[in-house]
Design a protein around this motif. Structure first.
Motif, short mmCIF file in Angstrom:
data_model
loop_
_atom_site.label_atom_id
_atom_site.label_comp_id
_atom_site.label_asym_id
_atom_site.label_seq_id
_atom_site.Cartn_x
_atom_site.Cartn_y
_atom_site.Cartn_z
N HIS A 67 49.31 23.88 49.67
CA HIS A 67 48.86 24.76 50.74
C HIS A 67 49.53 24.48 52.07
O HIS A 67 49.32 25.22 53.03
CB HIS A 67 47.35 24.60 50.94
CG HIS A 67 46.96 23.28 51.53
ND1 HIS A 67 47.12 22.10 50.84
CD2 HIS A 67 46.46 22.95 52.75
CE1 HIS A 67 46.70 21.10 51.61
NE2 HIS A 67 46.32 21.58 52.76
N GLU A 75 43.84 22.86 48.89
CA GLU A 75 44.77 23.24 47.82
C GLU A 75 44.12 24.22 46.84
O GLU A 75 44.71 25.24 46.46
CB GLU A 75 45.23 22.01 47.05
CG GLU A 75 46.24 21.15 47.74
CD GLU A 75 46.89 20.19 46.76
OE1 GLU A 75 48.08 20.38 46.46
OE2 GLU A 75 46.19 19.27 46.28
N HIS A 107 43.65 27.59 48.33
CA HIS A 107 44.93 28.29 48.38
C HIS A 107 45.27 28.87 47.01
O HIS A 107 45.68 30.03 46.90
CB HIS A 107 46.02 27.33 48.85
CG HIS A 107 47.38 27.95 48.94
ND1 HIS A 107 47.74 28.79 49.97
CD2 HIS A 107 48.47 27.87 48.11
CE1 HIS A 107 48.99 29.19 49.80
NE2 HIS A 107 49.45 28.65 48.68
#
Length: 382
Positions: free
Chosen positions: A299, A360, A363
């Motif tokens: 991300h 993360e 994302h």
């Protein structure tokens, strides 16, 4: 987390717990509270998937004591977590100060690797939610490339045959996914297609690590078409990004910040450079773009002017799950390098690591939203 593909399949999204050091049962359970539960809460999802890493000694302990497997299953479920995939690549000691080439040992020429992988499969069939269609275990792509000869190749083939046979005896479907990686016997999808010639592709397939795919300078659409034509299923996908430099000569000082003693960072150049670690690459030809086997958070950008290979990641997901049919239903975010990132990018405590992993996963979930996968609500199993 679960998402519904337009073809009706459930696509599982998880994060790989090999970023955590725990290797004993009590430590694995403790990390559920330290990391997994706070990540789930931060994401606002009622169920969070884990790509659980269970080191070989713990796997042996669990498989010999069904009460301990039941305890782990219960501890996972009561926290709103679930497991459909295990990471069986590192055998043990993956977060020790120095790992490097030891991560490829024992390899598929040895009985120890076969035993470990079958132990994981037997554990997983007990850990999986009742409504899970199948489970997966990822593993190394046979062995490091040296030494390699016909005798070692034949030993690996025999182990694969036994593995497939034993997987067929399980009560639930668990497939094993061999993960092409730079420097190994199987480094790219061309070699993977050859590896599975005459293999049992009902129970065995590929784990497609998207950072590794980028380091091989493979085009995702062409790579996946190659596997498709060879009849090799993508059993599991590691949603990861590699480190990249368009001009290593210019970027040498920044690249040096990523040299560290724990993991190998195989480096591949667009014009053919091939080294087994980043410091070796820095000492050689810096006149071509590089991709480095260094998993960076998906991300966020690495230290400028370096890049992450997120374009490869996006393109691969588009082919894998963006079409009329989902070609893979186990997606696992695997950034195991959080604790060795350059100082300014490294989490300082568990709270910051939780925030990073959650970012993360959020994302990745957003990328799947863009591909029109719908988020599933799952009844909490606790």
């Amino acid at each position: 987390m679960r998402l519904r593909h337009r073809d009706g399949q459930t696509v599982h999204l998880s994060y790989c717990t090999n970023v955590h050091a725990a290797e004993e049962l009590d430590g694995i359970i403790e990390q559920l509270d330290t990391y997994a539960l706070p990540i789930r809460e931060k994401l606002g999802t009622n169920v969070l998937g884990l790509g659980l890493w269970i080191a070989a000694p713990a796997a042996s302990e669990l498989v010999s004591d069904s009460a301990k497997i039941e305890r782990l299953r219960r501890e996972i479920a009561t926290r709103g977590l679930e497991v459909v995939t295990l990471n069986g690549f590192p055998y043990a000691a993956f977060q020790q100060p120095v790992v490097k080439g030891a991560v490829y040992e024992p390899d598929w020429t040895t009985p120890a690797r076969l035993t470990y992988t079958l132990n994981l499969a037997r554990i997983l069939e007990r850990l999986m939610p009742e409504d899970a269609v199948r489970g997966s275990v990822s593993t190394l792509p046979l062995a490091w490339r040296t030494p390699w000869d016909d005798e070692r190749r034949d030993a690996c083939r025999r182990s694969m045959d036994v593995l497939a046979s034993e997987l067929g005896r399980l009560d639930r479907t668990v497939r094993v996914a061999f993960e092409p990686e730079p420097g190994c016997v199987v480094e790219n999808t061309t070699q993977a297609a050859e590896m599975f010639r005459d293999a049992d592709t009902e129970r065995l397939g590929v784990c497609l690590d998207l950072a590794h795919l980028a380091c091989a300078w493979e085009d995702p659409a062409a790579a996946l078409q190659r596997l498709r034509e060879a009849g090799v299923p993508v059993v599991k996908t590691q949603v990861s990004a590699a480190l990249a430099s368009d001009d290593p000569e210019r970027d040498a000082e920044v690249l040096a910040q990523y040299v560290e003693p724990r993991f190998l960072h195989q480096t591949r150049g667009r014009a053919g450079l091939s080294t087994d670690d980043l410091d070796d690459a820095l000492a050689g030809d810096r006149g071509q773009p590089w991709r480095i086997h260094y998993h960076v958070p998906i991300h966020a950008q690495p230290v400028p002017p370096l890049r992450a290979t997120t374009g490869v990641l996006r393109d691969a997901l588009r082919v894998l799950v963006g079409g009329a049919t989902a070609e893979c239903d186990h997606l696992d975010v695997e950034t195991y390098t959080w604790n060795v990132l350059p100082e300014g990018s490294r989490p300082r405590d568990p709270v910051e690591l939780v925030a990073g992993i959650a970012a993360e996963l959020d994302h990745a979930r957003g990328l799947l939203d863009e591909l029109n996968l719908n988020r599933e609500k799952v009844t909490w199993q606790g």
